[in-house]
Design a protein around this motif. Structure first.
Motif, PDB file in Angstrom:
ATOM      1  N   VAL A 207      36.592  32.173  65.928  1.00 27.74           N
ATOM      2  CA  VAL A 207      36.817  31.430  67.243  1.00 27.74           C
ATOM      3  C   VAL A 207      37.676  32.136  67.793  1.00 27.74           C
ATOM      4  CG1 VAL A 207      37.584  29.425  68.233  1.00 27.74           C
ATOM      5  CG2 VAL A 207      36.145  29.145  66.202  1.00 27.74           C
ATOM      6  N   GLU A 208      37.419  32.110  69.354  1.00 26.16           N
ATOM      7  CA  GLU A 208      38.437  32.861  70.254  1.00 26.16           C
ATOM      8  C   GLU A 208      39.619  31.743  70.509  1.00 26.16           C
ATOM      9  OE1 GLU A 208      38.249  35.335  74.585  1.00 26.16           O
ATOM     10  OE2 GLU A 208      36.678  34.401  73.723  1.00 26.16           O
ATOM     11  N   LEU A 209      40.655  32.226  70.434  1.00 30.16           N
ATOM     12  CA  LEU A 209      41.947  31.503  70.623  1.00 30.16           C
ATOM     13  C   LEU A 209      42.263  31.598  72.173  1.00 30.16           C
ATOM     14  CD1 LEU A 209      43.982  29.428  69.238  1.00 30.16           C
ATOM     15  CD2 LEU A 209      45.304  31.375  68.848  1.00 30.16           C
ATOM     16  N   SER A 210      42.323  30.515  72.821  1.00 28.23           N
ATOM     17  CA  SER A 210      42.600  30.545  74.321  1.00 28.23           C
ATOM     18  C   SER A 210      43.466  29.295  74.553  1.00 28.23           C
ATOM     19  CB  SER A 210      41.334  30.371  75.179  1.00 28.23           C
ATOM     20  OG  SER A 210      40.616  29.356  75.094  1.00 28.23           O
ATOM     21  N   SER A 211      44.288  29.621  75.747  1.00 29.14           N
ATOM     22  CA  SER A 211      45.215  28.692  76.054  1.00 29.14           C
ATOM     23  C   SER A 211      44.727  27.373  76.611  1.00 29.14           C
ATOM     24  CB  SER A 211      46.039  29.218  77.249  1.00 29.14           C
ATOM     25  OG  SER A 211      45.186  29.617  78.483  1.00 29.14           O
ATOM     26  N   GLY A 212      43.463  27.287  76.659  1.00 29.27           N
ATOM     27  CA  GLY A 212      42.883  26.076  77.278  1.00 29.27           C
ATOM     28  C   GLY A 212      42.641  24.863  75.897  1.00 29.27           C
ATOM     29  N   MET A 213      42.793  25.489  74.727  1.00 31.33           N
ATOM     30  CA  MET A 213      42.822  24.701  73.625  1.00 31.33           C
ATOM     31  C   MET A 213      44.252  24.243  72.924  1.00 31.33           C
ATOM     32  SD  MET A 213      40.605  27.945  71.670  1.00 31.33           S
ATOM     33  CE  MET A 213      40.644  27.311  70.028  1.00 31.33           C
ATOM     34  N   ALA A 214      43.927  23.062  72.226  1.00 31.29           N
ATOM     35  CA  ALA A 214      45.202  22.515  71.712  1.00 31.29           C
ATOM     36  C   ALA A 214      45.849  23.212  70.659  1.00 31.29           C
ATOM     37  CB  ALA A 214      45.002  20.996  71.262  1.00 31.29           C
ATOM     38  N   GLU A 215      44.871  24.029  70.027  1.00 33.40           N
ATOM     39  CA  GLU A 215      45.083  24.771  68.582  1.00 33.40           C
ATOM     40  C   GLU A 215      45.831  25.865  69.270  1.00 33.40           C
ATOM     41  OE1 GLU A 215      41.700  22.322  67.686  1.00 33.40           O
ATOM     42  OE2 GLU A 215      41.979  23.673  69.375  1.00 33.40           O
ATOM     43  N   PHE A 216      45.833  26.438  70.319  1.00 31.31           N
ATOM     44  CA  PHE A 216      46.550  27.368  71.069  1.00 31.31           C
ATOM     45  C   PHE A 216      47.978  27.033  70.834  1.00 31.31           C
ATOM     46  CE2 PHE A 216      48.728  29.609  74.393  1.00 31.31           C
ATOM     47  CZ  PHE A 216      48.559  30.944  74.026  1.00 31.31           C
ATOM     48  N   TRP A 217      48.070  26.063  71.550  1.00 29.24           N
ATOM     49  CA  TRP A 217      49.735  25.371  71.805  1.00 29.24           C
ATOM     50  C   TRP A 217      50.249  25.096  70.397  1.00 29.24           C
ATOM     51  CZ3 TRP A 217      51.792  27.457  75.930  1.00 29.24           C
ATOM     52  CH2 TRP A 217      51.086  27.564  77.019  1.00 29.24           C
ATOM     53  N   PHE A 218      49.613  24.684  69.753  1.00 32.19           N
ATOM     54  CA  PHE A 218      49.963  24.447  68.237  1.00 32.19           C
ATOM     55  C   PHE A 218      50.314  25.524  67.686  1.00 32.19           C
ATOM     56  CE2 PHE A 218      48.775  23.218  63.599  1.00 32.19           C
ATOM     57  CZ  PHE A 218      50.138  22.857  63.420  1.00 32.19           C
ATOM     58  N   MET A 219      49.454  26.524  67.761  1.00 27.92           N
ATOM     59  CA  MET A 219      50.005  27.874  67.196  1.00 27.92           C
ATOM     60  C   MET A 219      51.269  28.474  67.648  1.00 27.92           C
ATOM     61  SD  MET A 219      47.751  28.736  64.592  1.00 27.92           S
ATOM     62  CE  MET A 219      47.984  26.741  64.346  1.00 27.92           C
ATOM     63  N   MET A 220      51.347  28.366  69.106  1.00 34.65           N
ATOM     64  CA  MET A 220      52.556  28.620  69.999  1.00 34.65           C
ATOM     65  C   MET A 220      53.912  27.878  69.505  1.00 34.65           C
ATOM     66  SD  MET A 220      53.423  30.728  72.047  1.00 34.65           S
ATOM     67  CE  MET A 220      52.012  31.204  73.277  1.00 34.65           C
ATOM     68  N   GLN A 221      53.717  26.545  69.072  1.00 33.94           N
ATOM     69  CA  GLN A 221      54.828  25.892  68.485  1.00 33.94           C
ATOM     70  C   GLN A 221      55.312  26.515  66.990  1.00 33.94           C
ATOM     71  OE1 GLN A 221      53.149  21.967  68.145  1.00 33.94           O
ATOM     72  NE2 GLN A 221      54.617  21.213  69.682  1.00 33.94           N
ATOM     73  N   ILE A 222      54.259  27.134  66.198  1.00 37.65           N
ATOM     74  CA  ILE A 222      54.575  27.550  65.260  1.00 37.65           C
ATOM     75  C   ILE A 222      55.349  29.107  65.381  1.00 37.65           C
ATOM     76  CG2 ILE A 222      53.879  28.530  62.944  1.00 37.65           C
ATOM     77  CD1 ILE A 222      51.707  26.412  63.005  1.00 37.65           C
ATOM     78  N   ALA A 223      54.822  29.569  66.257  1.00 39.74           N
ATOM     79  CA  ALA A 223      55.134  31.049  66.501  1.00 39.74           C
ATOM     80  C   ALA A 223      56.680  30.987  67.246  1.00 39.74           C
ATOM     81  CB  ALA A 223      54.463  31.591  67.922  1.00 39.74           C
TER      82      ALA A 223
END
Length: 247
Positions: A207-223
């Motif tokens: 899957v392409e991870l993009s800023s329009g996805m909730a998963e992107f911002w969840f990954m950003m929290q971990i980051a």
């Protein structure tokens, strides 16, 4: 060709939504409380709720434990009521200093990602297609520039009043204090996002991870938490040698 976002496990999607919601709730709780009981150092009124966006319950605990007067009143110590007293452990002061830097990084990312989504041509200005074959690297350049500028501003409003400096000297000291701290934060943050983008989502999930996805911002929290981990020892040194003020 990467698969559609439907390839993302339901549990991961739900976990992302729950984590983001929790971050927003903790941010709101702290912000509302600060209206009634502002921080002694006004810039911390921004830092605490911003940090809660990614650290959620950890930030909420830290705010009530070290950002308010409750702990000091229980111990009966001489404390200013806002987490800046001499009784605050040095390790906590370091954590607050690193979080201060992280707040600037967070705002930079929150601005940069939607900006690029709305105006994709911006990535060309920052090297996409010329210096970088992957768009994400151009976005990271923009992220870093915004985070650096905002981080310096945050540090300026902390150092200038604490040291009674002029505007010029305040900016100079803010750059000295935050440049290494912010860079070390970005190392951890970008490192994790690279793993998430190129391995976890692209390779494992397809899957392409993009800023329009909730998963992107969840990954950003971990980051961001990874950024805290890499910035913490640097802030320890900066504060210990007097380059950066203890928060």
């Amino acid at each position: 060709m990467l698969a559609a976002t439907s390839a993302i496990p339901v549990w991961l999607h739900l976990l992302s939504i729950i984590s983001l919601t929790l971050g927003f709730i903790c941010c709101a709780v702290i912000a509302i409380d600060e209206i009634r009981d502002p921080q002694h150092m006004w810039i911390m009124n921004l830092v605490w709720p911003i940090v809660a966006l990614f650290a959620s319950l950890i930030a909420l605990w830290g705010y009530y434990r070290f950002g308010k007067s409750a702990a000091a009143s229980r111990m009966g110590s001489h404390h200013d009521g806002h987490g800046h007293g001499s009784d605050t452990p040095f390790a906590v002061k370091v954590g607050k200093g690193a979080s201060h830097c992280g707040a600037g990084c967070t705002i930079g990312d929150v601005i940069a990602e939607p900006l690029v989504a709305l105006f994709p041509a911006i990535t060309v200005w920052f090297g996409y297609g010329v210096l970088f074959s992957q768009k994400i690297f151009a976005v990271w350049v923009l992220d870093f520039i915004l985070a650096f500028a905002i981080g310096i501003a945050f540090q300026y409003f902390a150092i200038k009043p604490m040291r009674g400096l002029s505007v010029r000297e305040g900016l100079k000291e803010a750059v000295k204090a935050d440049a290494l701290s912010l860079t070390s934060w970005q190392v951890g943050m970008y490192g994790f996002m690279a793993i998430a983008h190129f391995w976890l989502f692209a390779h494992v999930l397809g899957v392409e991870l993009s800023s329009g996805m909730a998963e992107f911002w969840f990954m950003m929290q971990i980051a961001m938490l990874c950024g805290f981990a890499t910035a913490y020892p640097v802030n320890w040194w900066l504060i210990r040698v007097g380059i950066k003020e203890a928060m």
